[in-house]
Design a protein around this motif. Structure first.
Motif, PDB file in Angstrom:
ATOM      1  N   GLN A  43       0.954  -1.244   0.032  1.00 14.64           N
ATOM      2  CA  GLN A  43       0.016  -0.076  -0.020  1.00 14.64           C
ATOM      3  C   GLN A  43       0.901   1.091  -0.034  1.00 14.64           C
ATOM      4  OE1 GLN A  43      -2.808   0.148   3.068  1.00 14.64           O
ATOM      5  NE2 GLN A  43      -4.003   1.967   2.304  1.00 14.64           N
ATOM      6  N   ARG A  44       1.931   1.296   0.705  1.00 11.97           N
ATOM      7  CA  ARG A  44       2.689   2.353   0.773  1.00 11.97           C
ATOM      8  C   ARG A  44       3.400   2.934  -0.570  1.00 11.97           C
ATOM      9  NH1 ARG A  44       7.506   1.543   4.713  1.00 11.97           N
ATOM     10  NH2 ARG A  44       8.135   3.643   4.100  1.00 11.97           N
ATOM     11  N   PHE A  45       3.459   2.051  -1.555  1.00 14.36           N
ATOM     12  CA  PHE A  45       4.313   2.302  -2.827  1.00 14.36           C
ATOM     13  C   PHE A  45       3.389   2.662  -4.178  1.00 14.36           C
ATOM     14  CE2 PHE A  45       6.856  -1.009  -0.835  1.00 14.36           C
ATOM     15  CZ  PHE A  45       7.845  -0.121  -0.453  1.00 14.36           C
ATOM     16  N   VAL A  46       3.921   3.674  -4.889  1.00 18.69           N
ATOM     17  CA  VAL A  46       3.167   4.102  -6.131  1.00 18.69           C
ATOM     18  C   VAL A  46       4.160   3.531  -7.238  1.00 18.69           C
ATOM     19  CG1 VAL A  46       2.883   5.949  -7.421  1.00 18.69           C
ATOM     20  CG2 VAL A  46       2.574   6.051  -4.938  1.00 18.69           C
ATOM     21  N   PRO A  47       3.440   2.982  -8.310  1.00 16.85           N
ATOM     22  CA  PRO A  47       4.349   2.535  -9.522  1.00 16.85           C
ATOM     23  C   PRO A  47       4.909   3.590 -10.272  1.00 16.85           C
ATOM     24  CG  PRO A  47       1.905   1.562  -9.485  1.00 16.85           C
ATOM     25  CD  PRO A  47       1.886   2.696  -8.318  1.00 16.85           C
ATOM     26  N   MET A  48       5.927   3.107 -10.927  1.00 17.53           N
ATOM     27  CA  MET A  48       6.484   4.173 -11.781  1.00 17.53           C
ATOM     28  C   MET A  48       6.611   3.699 -13.442  1.00 17.53           C
ATOM     29  SD  MET A  48       9.831   5.565  -9.726  1.00 17.53           S
ATOM     30  CE  MET A  48      10.793   3.839  -9.553  1.00 17.53           C
ATOM     31  N   ALA A  49       6.362   2.425 -13.601  1.00 19.27           N
ATOM     32  CA  ALA A  49       6.400   2.000 -14.835  1.00 19.27           C
ATOM     33  C   ALA A  49       5.534   0.522 -14.829  1.00 19.27           C
ATOM     34  CB  ALA A  49       7.802   1.695 -15.218  1.00 19.27           C
TER      35      ALA A  49
END
Length: 421
Positions: A215-221
């Motif tokens: 949950q703490r992460f955001v995709p970059m690719a």
């Protein structure tokens, strides 16, 4: 000069991978990683994948950064692998096809997960490449696909499938990913993106990948099949402030033109450059919290008061340890108004101690009142600190630990008449 330099260079821990060479185990780390870390100003410290090292990680302090890279599949029990539709026959096919990766290394898992969680607790800069990105996701509660080909690729027509691994062409293999706008990855590769497109071709070799992103992460690719190829924690990313928590499933360090060290894109080494930048800042912040302050210069009035306090305490301590009574002729030596050092033992113990040393000094009553106030303050402080985060407490602890040591050392030297300058 050399010893000073070795202390000043920030340290990046990298866990080795075990392989078999000439019938013996050999630990190794790819030199591309090491070259980039050294080139941008940090020193790589290799943590050997050896039994028992997971219990000795304190020996590698100070830790200014952690880079985790290649390795075998993570033990599925560590991320509570969700039920899969793969049959026993399919699982056996996977084990045969990816034999070098499916041989789970629990010792390496133990070492790397302890390091990952340490980074998350202390906000130590962390860069995960390939397996290292999977470790980061799982450490934060995410999950993985057991096999990309069988769980993702086979759901697409052959012409639309993405090949994430090519055993016959490790370094030369490329596949397209779509970069997310305004992400750090976009910033690094923006000069290489074609107008109207957000795509670059990357090198990768992995048969597993992120299934549920923590949950703490955001995709970059993303890859065209939907697999997440890069992610980061936006709340823990600011290299100028010593913050860097990121995972890349692909290998920017291997994206080089044939027979040269020239990268496919200028942005390829940026992950390492920004990571080391954060490591350097983190080291400076860490050093500033543990540095020894310069001694305070006291004016004559303050120096006289200090001597009165120290003499009174020394006199009273001697009475307590020897059990001697206070002789009337010596009463004047126990100066009225002298303050005894405060401590954190129970109030009843302090009262007993005052009685034992015959403390009939004129400020004894006010001292007990202060002890009561101290207990109330201590209770309030515990409540406040109970609301603090692990990170905040971790920052406070070493500071007060060092201050306590300094105070004890200076006091002892003063009591023995030794100059502290």
């Amino acid at each position: 000069m050399d010893s000073d330099l070795s202390v000043s260079i920030p340290r990046v821990l990298i866990v080795s991978r075990r392989c078999v060479r000439k019938s013996k185990f050999v630990d190794f780390v790819g030199e591309y990683h090491l070259d980039l870390i050294v080139g941008y100003g940090a020193v790589p410290v290799i943590v050997p994948r050896v039994s028992g090292v997971n219990k000795l990680l304190d020996s590698f302090e100070p830790i200014h950064g952690v880079l985790l890279c290649e390795g075998e599949d993570i033990d599925p029990s560590l991320y509570d692998a969700e039920s899969t539709n793969l049959s026993p026959e399919e699982l056996e096919q996977i084990r045969r096809l990816h034999a070098s990766d499916t041989a789970i290394d629990r010792e390496k898992d133990s070492i790397e997960f302890r390091l990952a969680k340490l980074c998350l607790e202390r906000n130590i800069p962390y860069l995960g490449i390939c397996r290292g990105s999977q470790v980061l996701n799982v450490a934060c509660g995410g999950t993985l696909y057991l096999d990309i080909e069988k769980e993702i690729s086979n759901t697409f027509a052959k012409s639309q499938r993405v090949k994430h691994i090519d055993y016959d062409n490790y370094d030369g293999h490329r596949h397209v990913i779509k970069v997310i706008e305004s992400s750090p990855l976009h910033h690094w590769f923006k000069d290489s993106l074609e107008e109207g497109k957000m795509e670059i071709s990357v090198n990768s070799y992995h048969h597993q990948g992120v299934k549920r992103l923590a949950q703490r992460f955001v995709p970059m690719a993303y890859a065209p099949d939907g697999l997440i190829e890069a992610f980061y924690d936006p709340d823990a990313y600011n290299p100028e402030e010593g913050k860097f928590i990121m995972g890349l499933q692909f290998h920017p360090e291997r994206m080089r033109q044939p027979d040269t060290d020239q990268f496919d894109y200028p942005g390829c080494p940026k992950a390492y450059q920004e990571f080391v930048k954060a490591v350097i800042v983190y080291q400076k912040k860490l050093d500033s919290t543990t540095s020894v302050p310069k001694p305070m210069n006291l004016n004559q009035e303050m120096e006289n008061k200090r001597k009165v306090i120290l003499w009174s305490f020394s006199f009273a301590r001697n009475m307590f340890t020897t059990g001697q009574e206070l002789h009337p002729s010596k009463e004047s030596e126990l100066k009225a108004g002298a303050e005894f050092p405060q401590c954190n033992t129970a109030l009843s113990q302090q009262e007993n101690r005052l009685e034992q040393i015959g403390a009939t000094v004129r400020n004894g009553g006010s001292y007990i009142e202060r002890l009561q106030l101290n207990e109330e303050s201590e209770s309030l402080a515990k409540n406040v600190m109970g609301e603090m985060s692990i990170e905040q407490l971790s920052d406070l602890l070493p500071f007060y630990h060092v201050m306590g040591q300094i105070c004890s050392e200076v006091l002892e030297r003063k009591l023995n008449g030794i100059n502290c300058q």
